[in-house]
Scaffold this active site. Sequence first.
Site, short mmCIF file in Angstrom:
data_model
loop_
_atom_site.label_atom_id
_atom_site.label_comp_id
_atom_site.label_asym_id
_atom_site.label_seq_id
_atom_site.Cartn_x
_atom_site.Cartn_y
_atom_site.Cartn_z
N ASP A 1 0.87 -1.17 0.00
CA ASP A 1 0.00 0.00 0.00
C ASP A 1 0.91 1.23 0.00
OD1 ASP A 1 -1.58 2.19 0.73
OD2 ASP A 1 -2.89 1.00 2.01
N ASP B 1 -7.85 5.65 -7.85
CA ASP B 1 -9.13 6.01 -7.24
C ASP B 1 -10.30 5.98 -8.21
OD1 ASP B 1 -7.55 6.50 -4.99
OD2 ASP B 1 -7.25 8.59 -5.58
N LYS C 1 -17.84 7.12 -4.97
CA LYS C 1 -18.93 7.22 -4.02
C LYS C 1 -18.37 7.64 -2.66
CE LYS C 1 -22.12 4.20 -6.28
NZ LYS C 1 -22.13 2.84 -6.73
N GLU D 1 -4.63 4.43 -19.60
CA GLU D 1 -4.40 5.60 -20.46
C GLU D 1 -4.53 5.20 -21.92
OE1 GLU D 1 -0.42 7.06 -20.02
OE2 GLU D 1 -0.81 8.88 -21.16
C1 LIG Z 1 -7.72 2.00 -11.83
S1 LIG Z 1 -6.29 1.07 -11.58
C2 LIG Z 1 -5.15 1.84 -12.72
C3 LIG Z 1 -3.99 0.95 -13.06
C4 LIG Z 1 -2.88 1.62 -13.87
N1 LIG Z 1 -2.25 2.70 -13.11
C5 LIG Z 1 -3.40 2.17 -15.17
O1 LIG Z 1 -3.42 3.39 -15.35
O2 LIG Z 1 -3.81 1.37 -16.02
C6 LIG Z 1 -5.69 1.65 -9.98
C7 LIG Z 1 -4.51 0.82 -9.49
O3 LIG Z 1 -4.06 1.34 -8.24
C8 LIG Z 1 -3.87 0.26 -7.33
N2 LIG Z 1 -3.99 0.82 -5.97
C9 LIG Z 1 -5.11 1.28 -5.37
N3 LIG Z 1 -4.85 1.73 -4.13
C10 LIG Z 1 -3.50 1.56 -3.95
C11 LIG Z 1 -2.62 1.81 -2.86
N4 LIG Z 1 -3.06 2.35 -1.72
N5 LIG Z 1 -1.30 1.52 -3.02
C12 LIG Z 1 -0.84 0.96 -4.18
N6 LIG Z 1 -1.64 0.69 -5.24
C13 LIG Z 1 -2.96 0.97 -5.12
C14 LIG Z 1 -4.96 -0.72 -7.72
O4 LIG Z 1 -4.72 -2.02 -7.23
C15 LIG Z 1 -4.90 -0.63 -9.23
O5 LIG Z 1 -3.91 -1.48 -9.77
#
Ligand SMILES: C[S@@+](CC[C@H](N)C(=O)[O-])C[C@H]1O[C@@H](n2cnc3c(N)ncnc32)[C@H](O)[C@@H]1O
Length: 223
Positions: free
Chosen positions: A93, A115, A119, A191
């Site tokens: 995390d 994120d 909600k 992206e």
């Molecule tokens: C919507 S996805 C986007 C993935 C990638 N960055 C992309 O643009 O395709 C958000 C990513 O952030 C990760 N994530 C969410 N909260 C996190 C945290 N606190 N620390 C590390 N990764 C996190 C999720 O597991 C996921 O892989």
Amino acid sequence: MTREFPYAHAPRLPEGDVIDLAQLFTPALPLRPEESLELEIGPGRGWFIFERLEAAPAVRMLGLEIRRKWATIVDDRLRTRGFASRARVFAEDARLALPRFPDASLSVVYVHFPDPWWKKRHQKRLVLGAGLLDQLARVLIPEGKLLIQTDVEERAAAYEALVSAHPAFAPATGTTPRIDDHAYVARSPRERRAMEDGLPIHRLHYRRLSRSSSALPASGEAP
Ligand SMILES: C[S@@+](CC[C@H](N)C(=O)[O-])C[C@H]1O[C@@H](n2cnc3c(N)ncnc32)[C@H](O)[C@@H]1O
């Protein structure tokens, strides 16, 4: 018979109050003067990291990905493709791991499409909040860059309000952090999909002000 917890052996950061980042790579060599270290928060399937490594031979990359499955798959893939000396992804995390990074150790931090929940009840899961931003201010080198991308305009507006109010950050160029595109060459999975689908991408690009020009206390000083 018990079934083994999948990805129980996901790569984790070493223990300790401050992580020696050079030790994370194989071989464990300190950055050479021409090298720089960049971090992606939440790399997911990791394509951005691979493309960035190809595009910028003097860059090393770290990824902090909360999902064990993707951290394991991407870190394994980096190793099998011969990138272990330049890149790693850890199942962490980012909000808990960044406080253990050394001061002024990163030249760029990417937060691509974090994120996706908007909600109210998802508020506490937000990765990019005031706590993480203070840490980013601490771990970025002076004039280091922060790139945030999202396809949710409401989120972009909230990130812009948050980062623009922080004394350690200013738009990377000009007077607004909003940019039409970035010059890092690589694209994150989300992206690329948004671009293919013709969906708008909201991009914010900041620079970390030099310590003397910001009101942020250095590490160890009282806030
Ligand atoms: C919507 S996805 C986007 C993935 C990638 N960055 C992309 O643009 O395709 C958000 C990513 O952030 C990760 N994530 C969410 N909260 C996190 C945290 N606190 N620390 C590390 N990764 C996190 C999720 O597991 C996921 O892989």
